[in-house]
Design a protein around this motif. Sequence first.
Motif, PDB file in Angstrom:
ATOM      1  N   UNK A 252       0.828  -1.209   0.000  1.00 15.24           N
ATOM      2  CA  UNK A 252       0.000   0.000   0.000  1.00 15.24           C
ATOM      3  C   UNK A 252       0.863   1.261   0.000  1.00 15.24           C
ATOM      4  N   UNK A 253       1.982   1.205   0.707  1.00 13.36           N
ATOM      5  CA  UNK A 253       2.865   2.366   0.815  1.00 13.36           C
ATOM      6  C   UNK A 253       3.683   2.613  -0.448  1.00 13.36           C
ATOM      7  N   UNK A 254       3.680   1.671  -1.374  1.00 14.35           N
ATOM      8  CA  UNK A 254       4.444   1.802  -2.608  1.00 14.35           C
ATOM      9  C   UNK A 254       3.617   2.541  -3.661  1.00 14.35           C
ATOM     10  N   UNK A 255       4.007   3.753  -4.062  1.00 12.25           N
ATOM     11  CA  UNK A 255       3.215   4.511  -5.042  1.00 12.25           C
ATOM     12  C   UNK A 255       3.181   3.854  -6.421  1.00 12.25           C
ATOM     13  N   UNK A 256       4.118   2.950  -6.680  1.00  8.53           N
ATOM     14  CA  UNK A 256       4.162   2.272  -7.973  1.00  8.53           C
ATOM     15  C   UNK A 256       3.696   0.819  -7.870  1.00  8.53           C
ATOM     16  N   UNK A 257       2.918   0.509  -6.855  1.00 11.26           N
ATOM     17  CA  UNK A 257       2.497  -0.878  -6.620  1.00 11.26           C
ATOM     18  C   UNK A 257       1.682  -1.392  -7.808  1.00 11.26           C
ATOM     19  N   UNK A 258       1.868  -2.673  -8.144  1.00  9.41           N
ATOM     20  CA  UNK A 258       1.040  -3.270  -9.191  1.00  9.41           C
ATOM     21  C   UNK A 258      -0.360  -3.540  -8.648  1.00  9.41           C
ATOM     22  N   UNK A 259      -1.375  -3.384  -9.471  1.00  2.07           N
ATOM     23  CA  UNK A 259      -2.750  -3.600  -9.025  1.00  2.07           C
ATOM     24  C   UNK A 259      -3.071  -5.075  -8.848  1.00  2.07           C
ATOM     25  N   UNK A 260      -2.258  -5.965  -9.445  1.00  4.13           N
ATOM     26  CA  UNK A 260      -2.623  -7.377  -9.539  1.00  4.13           C
ATOM     27  C   UNK A 260      -2.001  -8.270  -8.464  1.00  4.13           C
ATOM     28  N   UNK A 261      -1.246  -7.691  -7.527  1.00  2.00           N
ATOM     29  CA  UNK A 261      -0.633  -8.516  -6.499  1.00  2.00           C
ATOM     30  C   UNK A 261       0.132  -7.666  -5.505  1.00  2.00           C
ATOM     31  N   UNK A 262       0.755  -8.323  -4.521  1.00  2.00           N
ATOM     32  CA  UNK A 262       1.477  -7.592  -3.485  1.00  2.00           C
ATOM     33  C   UNK A 262       2.983  -7.743  -3.649  1.00  2.00           C
ATOM     34  N   UNK A 263       3.718  -6.809  -3.056  1.00  2.00           N
ATOM     35  CA  UNK A 263       5.182  -6.770  -3.189  1.00  2.00           C
ATOM     36  C   UNK A 263       5.857  -7.695  -2.178  1.00  2.00           C
ATOM     37  N   UNK A 264       5.540  -8.985  -2.248  1.00  2.00           N
ATOM     38  CA  UNK A 264       6.116  -9.911  -1.276  1.00  2.00           C
ATOM     39  C   UNK A 264       7.628 -10.057  -1.457  1.00  2.00           C
ATOM     40  N   UNK A 265       8.107  -9.752  -2.656  1.00  2.00           N
ATOM     41  CA  UNK A 265       9.549  -9.880  -2.908  1.00  2.00           C
ATOM     42  C   UNK A 265      10.368  -8.959  -1.997  1.00  2.00           C
ATOM     43  N   UNK A 266       9.826  -7.781  -1.708  1.00  2.00           N
ATOM     44  CA  UNK A 266      10.576  -6.820  -0.896  1.00  2.00           C
ATOM     45  C   UNK A 266      10.576  -7.175   0.580  1.00  2.00           C
ATOM     46  N   UNK A 267       9.630  -8.005   1.011  1.00  2.00           N
ATOM     47  CA  UNK A 267       9.532  -8.346   2.432  1.00  2.00           C
ATOM     48  C   UNK A 267      10.083  -9.729   2.763  1.00  2.00           C
ATOM     49  N   UNK A 268      10.543 -10.463   1.771  1.00  2.00           N
ATOM     50  CA  UNK A 268      11.117 -11.787   2.042  1.00  2.00           C
ATOM     51  C   UNK A 268      12.276 -11.722   3.047  1.00  2.00           C
ATOM     52  N   UNK A 269      13.175 -10.733   2.972  1.00  2.00           N
ATOM     53  CA  UNK A 269      14.244 -10.681   3.987  1.00  2.00           C
ATOM     54  C   UNK A 269      13.709 -10.617   5.417  1.00  2.00           C
ATOM     55  N   UNK A 270      12.621  -9.890   5.630  1.00  2.00           N
ATOM     56  CA  UNK A 270      12.025  -9.824   6.968  1.00  2.00           C
ATOM     57  C   UNK A 270      11.478 -11.183   7.384  1.00  2.00           C
ATOM     58  N   UNK A 271      10.873 -11.902   6.443  1.00  2.00           N
ATOM     59  CA  UNK A 271      10.362 -13.240   6.725  1.00  2.00           C
ATOM     60  C   UNK A 271      11.497 -14.171   7.149  1.00  2.00           C
ATOM     61  N   UNK A 272      12.584 -14.121   6.416  1.00  2.00           N
ATOM     62  CA  UNK A 272      13.723 -14.984   6.727  1.00  2.00           C
ATOM     63  C   UNK A 272      14.294 -14.648   8.104  1.00  2.00           C
ATOM     64  N   UNK A 273      14.341 -13.368   8.429  1.00  2.00           N
ATOM     65  CA  UNK A 273      14.840 -12.951   9.738  1.00  2.00           C
ATOM     66  C   UNK A 273      13.964 -13.472  10.867  1.00  2.00           C
ATOM     67  N   UNK A 274      12.641 -13.319  10.715  1.00  2.00           N
ATOM     68  CA  UNK A 274      11.725 -13.803  11.743  1.00  2.00           C
ATOM     69  C   UNK A 274      11.772 -15.311  11.876  1.00  2.00           C
ATOM     70  N   UNK A 275      11.876 -16.001  10.750  1.00  2.00           N
ATOM     71  CA  UNK A 275      11.982 -17.461  10.790  1.00  2.00           C
ATOM     72  C   UNK A 275      13.255 -17.885  11.526  1.00  2.00           C
ATOM     73  N   UNK A 276      14.348 -17.154  11.271  1.00  2.00           N
ATOM     74  CA  UNK A 276      15.598 -17.467  11.940  1.00  2.00           C
ATOM     75  C   UNK A 276      15.490 -17.359  13.454  1.00  2.00           C
ATOM     76  N   UNK A 277      14.751 -16.371  13.922  1.00  2.00           N
ATOM     77  CA  UNK A 277      14.561 -16.204  15.367  1.00  2.00           C
ATOM     78  C   UNK A 277      13.804 -17.387  15.969  1.00  2.00           C
ATOM     79  N   UNK A 278      12.877 -17.920  15.214  1.00  2.00           N
ATOM     80  CA  UNK A 278      12.020 -19.001  15.719  1.00  2.00           C
ATOM     81  C   UNK A 278      12.656 -20.375  15.626  1.00  2.00           C
ATOM     82  N   UNK A 279      13.655 -20.508  14.775  1.00  2.00           N
ATOM     83  CA  UNK A 279      14.275 -21.826  14.562  1.00  2.00           C
ATOM     84  C   UNK A 279      15.635 -21.961  15.219  1.00  2.00           C
ATOM     85  N   UNK A 280      16.047 -20.969  16.021  1.00  2.00           N
ATOM     86  CA  UNK A 280      17.327 -21.065  16.702  1.00  2.00           C
ATOM     87  C   UNK A 280      17.312 -22.172  17.741  1.00  2.00           C
TER      88      UNK A 280
END
Length: 280
Positions: A252-280
């Motif tokens: 939503x915060x991306x002014x150039x966001x595509x109408x057909x989906x979400x920018x999950x590519x930009x948030x994958x690093x955050x996902x990996x970080x959170x997963x790392x915390x849970x799997x230590x």
Amino acid sequence: MKKVLTIQDISCLGKCSTTVALPIISAMGVETVILPTAVLSTHTMFKNFTVKDLMDQLVPITDHWKAEGVKFDAIYTGYLGSAEEIEIVKKIFDEFKTEDTLIFIDPVMADNGKLYPAFDEAYAKENAVLCGKADIIVPNITEACFMTDTEYKEVYDEEYVKTLLGKLAKLGAKKVVLTGVSLSEGKTGVYGYDTETDQYFTYQNDRVDAMFHGTGDIFASVSVGALTRGLSLDQAFKLAADYTADTIKTTIENPEKPWYGVDFETTIPELVTELGKLTK
């Protein structure tokens, strides 16, 4: 390394189905094997999309895998285009499931009280039978209603949700989880029931007031990746719900966001970080 098989279509453009499952589950440190049921030029919210059905390739591909002795730690199904495909997937479950294989089904077929145009109630009943072979199913409320002959309600209470979960449990899955459950203003999340422990569980986060295609695929893919990595059911669904919500907010915060989906590519690093915390 753990290995997941995902069975669903490839929408070449559109940020959904396999083009979501493959990068997300792989980023979570799990080998992701794909079995495409069809190839579409885009997802079906586009006009004039092309589609090539691949149902006749499913058995030859899986026969080859059997000959090679391939095994899977999890099998995850999403959008299946016909009752015939469902029958083939049932056989794939029978041929590749072991005591240690997780069967995770997202019975993609309906939303907002209506079936998708390609499906009818007979298809919903076939999906219900398929769900009976699963360890975990994650329908939304509309899909659950069609599979259990329950009246769909836009406004509901916790008793309605628990009744629906009870009906889903009778289909045969070990753990049944409703997605998109909102029990208070401004909140949404999941509500589940574990038939083996007779316990309910729920997780709610802030509702993001926006609708994007493919967010259900993101939620399911993160859940599968997390469970395969050894997280508990509560941990997996909390991670998936939070990541999906955060990704929508980022889009939503991306002014150039595509109408057909979400920018999950930009948030994958955050996902990996959170997963790392849970799997230590």
